[in-house]
Motif scaffolding. Structure first.
Motif, mmCIF file in Angstrom:
data_model
loop_
_atom_site.group_PDB
_atom_site.id
_atom_site.type_symbol
_atom_site.label_atom_id
_atom_site.label_comp_id
_atom_site.label_asym_id
_atom_site.label_seq_id
_atom_site.Cartn_x
_atom_site.Cartn_y
_atom_site.Cartn_z
ATOM 1 N N HIS A 7 36.881 41.562 39.755
ATOM 2 C CA HIS A 7 38.042 41.113 40.525
ATOM 3 C C HIS A 7 37.637 39.957 41.430
ATOM 4 C CE1 HIS A 7 41.019 44.561 39.941
ATOM 5 N NE2 HIS A 7 39.968 44.882 39.200
ATOM 6 N N ALA A 8 38.573 39.073 41.696
ATOM 7 C CA ALA A 8 38.286 37.926 42.554
ATOM 8 C C ALA A 8 38.040 38.345 44.003
ATOM 9 C CB ALA A 8 39.434 36.930 42.486
ATOM 10 N N GLU A 9 38.722 39.377 44.441
ATOM 11 C CA GLU A 9 38.554 39.821 45.825
ATOM 12 C C GLU A 9 37.115 40.259 46.043
ATOM 13 O OE1 GLU A 9 40.768 42.696 49.106
ATOM 14 O OE2 GLU A 9 40.963 43.141 46.972
ATOM 15 N N GLU A 22 41.379 34.993 40.163
ATOM 16 C CA GLU A 22 42.456 35.261 41.124
ATOM 17 C C GLU A 22 43.816 34.926 40.527
ATOM 18 O OE1 GLU A 22 43.413 34.468 45.832
ATOM 19 O OE2 GLU A 22 42.148 33.037 44.750
#
Length: 299
Positions: free
Chosen positions: A204-206, A227
């Motif tokens: 995940h980008a987070e 994202e």
């Protein structure tokens, strides 16, 4: 500043909203040495080891640009077994190789030099490293230890505490190796989520700082793609081409595997931040480089 007036670099970075993208140090080889005593501020370099063995390991690591990390299990778990060492290698084609051994005398660590040139084993589970190196930076311990505890409770055989991995202000930092994926700005809850997703095959980008086989602008481009289009496997996207348009501007082509977009063109700009105190123990003011993706377009 905290309520006590003490400076914590990770608190300051969050208050400023420092970007973590494009901050993973470049590299594809990790040397892990389990060391159960106190960790010097400079990690392996500060250990009082047999000089010839230490010089051999250092030279072998330098030759392949390997990062040498001291590791230990959270708490006192595993102390009944001899300490281990490992060489973890991420190959260009995406193969992950590992070579593990044990040591009881300093001289046993000379095996590491040979392991760096050996093929290593495939299909080993990844190693999850949590920086808890308090002598290097206070935030690494304050924020890293709760993360180490939480992850160790979920994956006791995969998780190790480790010395400095870079980016003190992004603590807690977690590195999945030899996958070469850096996560930052984690707490106990978000760390478990990020690692669970990673082990399930989705990045995940987070909280993603970057992939260590890519350079900072490329890391920023891939993070922006993740994202925009959602989480994907570690090798779902690859950087096919990079052109530097100006000193602070790159055009990067990112290719995706089905069902992801096939070809994406990403514009990345960089700028230097104002002078700031970037570490707990380094009072000098420094500028950091921040990366911003200004456009993503499909072919």
């Amino acid at each position: 500043m905290s309520a006590s007036g003490r400076f914590f670099c990770a608190d300051a970075a969050r208050t400023r909203g420092d970007s973590i993208v494009g901050t993973a140090p470049h590299g594809s080889v990790w040397i892990l040495i389990e060391y159960r005593g106190g960790w010097p501020a400079n990690g392996f370099d500060g250990l009082d080891l047999e000089p010839d063995t230490k010089a051999l390991v250092f030279a072998a690591a330098q030759a392949v640009r390997a990062r040498v990390l001291l590791v230990r299990r959270h708490g006192r778990r595993g102390r009944e077994q001899p300490p281990v060492w490992a060489v973890l290698n991420f190959e260009a084609l995406g193969a992950y190789r590992q070579h593990w051994g044990t040591w009881s005398r300093d001289e046993d660590l000379a095996q590491i030099a040979g392991a760096l040139g050996a093929p290593g084993r495939l299909a080993c589970p990844p190693v999850v490293l949590v920086c808890t190196h308090g002598r290097h930076d206070t935030c690494c311990a304050v924020r890293g230890r709760p993360v180490s505890r939480a992850l160790s409770e979920c994956w006791p055989d995969l998780v190790w505490e480790c010395t400095h991995v870079g980016g003190d202000r992004f603590a807690a930092n977690v590195v999945v190796a030899p996958d070469g994926v850096y996560y930052g700005g984690l707490d106990a809850v978000s760390a478990v989520t990020a690692v669970r997703q990673h082990l399930a095959g989705f990045v995940h980008a987070e909280h993603l700082r970057g992939y260590t086989d890519l350079f900072p602008p490329q890391q920023a481009a891939v993070a922006a793609v993740l994202e925009r289009f959602g989480p994907a496997g570690r090798h779902a996207y690859s950087v096919a081409a990079t052109s530097r348009v100006a000193a602070d501007h790159w055009r990067i082509r990112v290719d995706g595997r089905p069902p992801h977009p096939a070809v994406l063109h990403v514009e990345v700009h960089a700028h230097r931040t104002p002078p700031r105190q970037l570490t707990c123990h380094g009072p000098s003011m420094s500028r950091a480089v921040a990366y911003e993706v200004t456009s993503i377009r499909a072919r």
